[in-house]
Design an enzyme around this catalytic site. Structure first.
Site, PDB file in Angstrom:
ATOM      1  N   ASP A 200      -1.476  -4.117  -3.037  1.00  0.00           N
ATOM      2  CA  ASP A 200      -2.224  -2.866  -2.774  1.00  0.00           C
ATOM      3  C   ASP A 200      -3.708  -3.077  -3.048  1.00  0.00           C
ATOM      4  O   ASP A 200      -4.106  -4.031  -3.717  1.00  0.00           O
ATOM      5  CB  ASP A 200      -1.678  -1.732  -3.652  1.00  0.00           C
ATOM      6  CG  ASP A 200      -1.832  -0.364  -2.971  1.00  0.00           C
ATOM      7  OD1 ASP A 200      -2.730  -0.198  -2.115  1.00  0.00           O
ATOM      8  OD2 ASP A 200      -1.054   0.550  -3.306  1.00  0.00           O
TER       9      ASP A 200
ATOM     10  N   GLU B  56       0.808  -1.231   0.000  1.00  0.00           N
ATOM     11  CA  GLU B  56       0.000   0.000   0.000  1.00  0.00           C
ATOM     12  C   GLU B  56       0.844   1.287   0.000  1.00  0.00           C
ATOM     13  O   GLU B  56       0.640   2.172   0.826  1.00  0.00           O
ATOM     14  CB  GLU B  56      -0.962  -0.023   1.198  1.00  0.00           C
ATOM     15  CG  GLU B  56      -1.881  -1.224   1.152  1.00  0.00           C
ATOM     16  CD  GLU B  56      -2.765  -1.410   2.379  1.00  0.00           C
ATOM     17  OE1 GLU B  56      -2.715  -0.557   3.284  1.00  0.00           O
ATOM     18  OE2 GLU B  56      -3.489  -2.418   2.433  1.00  0.00           O
TER      19      GLU B  56
ATOM     20  N   GLU C  77      -6.333 -10.642  -1.136  1.00  0.00           N
ATOM     21  CA  GLU C  77      -7.099 -10.451   0.113  1.00  0.00           C
ATOM     22  C   GLU C  77      -8.598 -10.465  -0.198  1.00  0.00           C
ATOM     23  O   GLU C  77      -9.359  -9.634   0.296  1.00  0.00           O
ATOM     24  CB  GLU C  77      -6.707  -9.120   0.763  1.00  0.00           C
ATOM     25  CG  GLU C  77      -5.226  -9.002   1.035  1.00  0.00           C
ATOM     26  CD  GLU C  77      -4.830  -7.744   1.797  1.00  0.00           C
ATOM     27  OE1 GLU C  77      -5.718  -7.022   2.288  1.00  0.00           O
ATOM     28  OE2 GLU C  77      -3.620  -7.486   1.893  1.00  0.00           O
TER      29      GLU C  77
HETATM   30  O1  G3I Z   1      -7.505  -8.608  19.050  1.00  0.00           O
HETATM   31  C1  G3I Z   1      -7.454  -7.260  19.542  1.00  0.00           C
HETATM   32  C2  G3I Z   1      -8.484  -7.065  20.620  1.00  0.00           C
HETATM   33  O2  G3I Z   1      -8.180  -7.889  21.721  1.00  0.00           O
HETATM   34  C3  G3I Z   1      -8.500  -5.580  21.022  1.00  0.00           C
HETATM   35  O3  G3I Z   1      -9.536  -5.369  21.931  1.00  0.00           O
HETATM   36  C4  G3I Z   1      -8.745  -4.705  19.808  1.00  0.00           C
HETATM   37  C5  G3I Z   1      -8.671  -3.217  20.148  1.00  0.00           C
HETATM   38  O4  G3I Z   1      -8.391  -2.439  19.019  1.00  0.00           O
HETATM   39  O5  G3I Z   1      -7.737  -4.964  18.853  1.00  0.00           O
HETATM   40  C6  G3I Z   1      -7.754  -6.320  18.387  1.00  0.00           C
HETATM   41  O6  G3I Z   1      -6.743  -6.507  17.439  1.00  0.00           O
HETATM   42  C7  G3I Z   1      -6.957  -5.896  16.191  1.00  0.00           C
HETATM   43  C8  G3I Z   1      -7.084  -6.979  15.138  1.00  0.00           C
HETATM   44  O7  G3I Z   1      -7.104  -6.420  13.874  1.00  0.00           O
HETATM   45  C9  G3I Z   1      -8.317  -7.842  15.316  1.00  0.00           C
HETATM   46  O8  G3I Z   1      -9.460  -7.133  15.140  1.00  0.00           O
HETATM   47  C10 G3I Z   1      -5.777  -5.001  15.920  1.00  0.00           C
HETATM   48  O9  G3I Z   1      -5.796  -3.922  16.814  1.00  0.00           O
HETATM   49  C11 G3I Z   1      -5.855  -4.505  14.495  1.00  0.00           C
HETATM   50  O10 G3I Z   1      -4.671  -3.761  14.203  1.00  0.00           O
HETATM   51  C12 G3I Z   1      -5.943  -5.684  13.543  1.00  0.00           C
HETATM   52  O11 G3I Z   1      -6.174  -5.219  12.284  1.00  0.00           O
HETATM   53  C13 G3I Z   1      -5.613  -5.950  11.192  1.00  0.00           C
HETATM   54  C14 G3I Z   1      -5.091  -4.905  10.216  1.00  0.00           C
HETATM   55  O12 G3I Z   1      -4.737  -5.498   8.997  1.00  0.00           O
HETATM   56  C15 G3I Z   1      -3.880  -4.182  10.782  1.00  0.00           C
HETATM   57  O13 G3I Z   1      -2.803  -5.069  10.916  1.00  0.00           O
HETATM   58  C16 G3I Z   1      -6.736  -6.786  10.570  1.00  0.00           C
HETATM   59  O14 G3I Z   1      -7.036  -7.880  11.426  1.00  0.00           O
HETATM   60  C17 G3I Z   1      -6.285  -7.307   9.204  1.00  0.00           C
HETATM   61  O15 G3I Z   1      -7.384  -7.928   8.565  1.00  0.00           O
HETATM   62  C18 G3I Z   1      -5.814  -6.145   8.354  1.00  0.00           C
HETATM   63  O16 G3I Z   1      -5.386  -6.648   7.110  1.00  0.00           O
HETATM   64  C19 G3I Z   1      -5.087  -5.666   6.123  1.00  0.00           C
HETATM   65  C20 G3I Z   1      -3.932  -6.187   5.303  1.00  0.00           C
HETATM   66  O17 G3I Z   1      -2.843  -6.542   6.133  1.00  0.00           O
HETATM   67  C21 G3I Z   1      -3.510  -5.183   4.249  1.00  0.00           C
HETATM   68  N1  G3I Z   1      -4.630  -4.793   3.417  1.00  0.00           N
HETATM   69  C22 G3I Z   1      -5.824  -4.348   4.155  1.00  0.00           C
HETATM   70  C23 G3I Z   1      -6.259  -5.391   5.168  1.00  0.00           C
HETATM   71  C24 G3I Z   1      -7.531  -4.992   5.867  1.00  0.00           C
HETATM   72  O18 G3I Z   1      -7.341  -3.832   6.633  1.00  0.00           O
END
Ligand code: G3I
Length: 343
Positions: A194, A152, A258
């Site tokens: 991306d 991205e 994705e």
């Molecule tokens: O599990 C914790 C939970 O315990 C807590 O209460 C909560 C509070 O914010 O956070 C939870 O974790 C989050 C997790 O997702 C599960 O929901 C993380 O903060 C959050 O950062 C994480 O987000 C991930 C995101 O990338 C950032 O890394 C998503 O799961 C994941 O699907 C997403 O994937 C991205 C790809 O890597 C790149 N392209 C877009 C895609 C979707 O955003």
């Protein structure tokens, strides 16, 4: 008014409560498909969720870790790498002969605070980036053969995103990231990943031109990940297909990296059953389009989660229902759309 209201309401309640039991051959996707079928994995669920074990090794032969290989997990402190979770995932993949795709080395999100707060000149930032890329690739080299090196890096208008890497190293950080990745593993497949590229618009043109120019400089980037977070009707299938064909023509492998098809942005009054059927048709045409690529350009199609319950989109709307399995891990019509397209 009352006369029309109650029948409509009961119809809506009925259509939301019926069980959808898709009639399709539930053969394993990984055995049916001529290209790898992948899924993003939440490793916490792999530990706790029995359905994950029933579904993942049976249906999929490629995995992308949804979180654990992002910088904040793998590189939590300066000079400290934590590969415990990744090593467990490698063991799992090895056990079931599943390809593991590395995601993601350089991104503007999921950074540890020490990188966000790092103070240094461009040379120190470049050293940090080089160490990060090469330590991770070298550690995983025995098993991981493909990487999303940069994720991205472009804005929707085709300009470069002014992220922490660009601000501290300069525009050349992307090129440098691929040089360092290649140095660490000369045979790995290196991808750029991306979103919205599949719209076949100015962002795609900018990305394609950028990676063609790297190629002209002798920096080999093997493929492009089109994230494919799509709706039922956008982007147009003709644009998605054209994007993939263009990449093939320019010699880049294509990863639908994705994929999810969200339902909540369609009509307000469509029944759930109808939306699931449209999702099935959408899945079918997407796979059919992918099948038009020559086999050597099909890196694979990866779903961004196993069930609707796991999807990042469900956090925003329970009505997104974007994946192959419903919240109770039952196969949805969309799964049949995939199988039908392979016939
Ligand atoms: O599990 C914790 C939970 O315990 C807590 O209460 C909560 C509070 O914010 O956070 C939870 O974790 C989050 C997790 O997702 C599960 O929901 C993380 O903060 C959050 O950062 C994480 O987000 C991930 C995101 O990338 C950032 O890394 C998503 O799961 C994941 O699907 C997403 O994937 C991205 C790809 O890597 C790149 N392209 C877009 C895609 C979707 O955003």
């Amino acid at each position: 008014m009352k006369k029309i209201f109650w029948p409509i309401l009961s119809l809506l309640i009925f259509s939301f409560s019926i069980q959808d039991e898709p009639q399709c051959n539930t053969a394993k996707l990984r055995d049916r498909s001529p290209f790898p079928v992948g899924v993003a994995i939440n490793t916490e669920k792999l530990k706790d969720e029995e359905n994950y074990w029933k579904i993942v090794p049976v249906q999929f032969n490629s995995i992308t870790p949804e979180r654990i290989m992002k910088p904040m997990y793998l590189h939590p402190k300066k000079g400290v790498y934590d590969f415990a979770e990744t090593d467990h995932l490698i063991d799992f993949c090895r056990q079931f002969q599943i390809r593991l795709h590395g995601h993601t080395l350089i991104w503007h999100k999921s950074l540890p605070t020490w990188i966000e707060n790092f103070k240094g000149d461009p040379k120190e930032w470049e050293d940090l980036m080089k160490d990060h890329i090469q330590t991770i690739i070298r550690h995983c080299k025995g098993y991981i053969k493909s990487w999303d090196v940069v994720n991205e890096a472009f804005n929707d208008d085709g300009t470069l995103r002014k992220n922490i890497w660009l601000k501290n190293i300069g525009d050349s950080y992307i090129e440098k990231a691929y040089r360092y990745a290649r140095e660490a593993d000369t045979s790995a497949l290196l991808f750029y990943n991306d979103y919205s590229l599949e719209r076949y618009g100015s962002k795609f043109t900018a990305v394609l031109n950028y990676f063609k120019s790297l190629k002209a400089k002798g920096i080999k980037v093997d493929g492009i990940g089109l994230q494919m977070h799509v709706t039922l009707d956008y982007p147009y299938i003709s644009d998605i297909d054209q994007t993939a064909i263009n990449l093939q023509e320019e010699g880049f492998m294509v990863h639908y990296s994705e994929l999810d098809i969200r339902l909540n942005e369609h009509g307000l009054f469509s029944s759930k059953k109808h939306l699931l059927e449209l999702q099935q048709q959408r899945m079918q045409v997407i796979v059919k389009g992918f099948m038009k690529l020559k086999p050597q350009y099909r890196f694979g199609i990866t779903f961004w989660g196993v069930s609707d319950n796991d999807s990042w989109l469900t956090e925003k709307s329970m009505r997104a229902r974007p994946l192959l399995y419903d919240a109770r891990y039952k196969i949805k019509p969309m799964y049949c759309g995939f199988i039908e397209a392979l016939r």
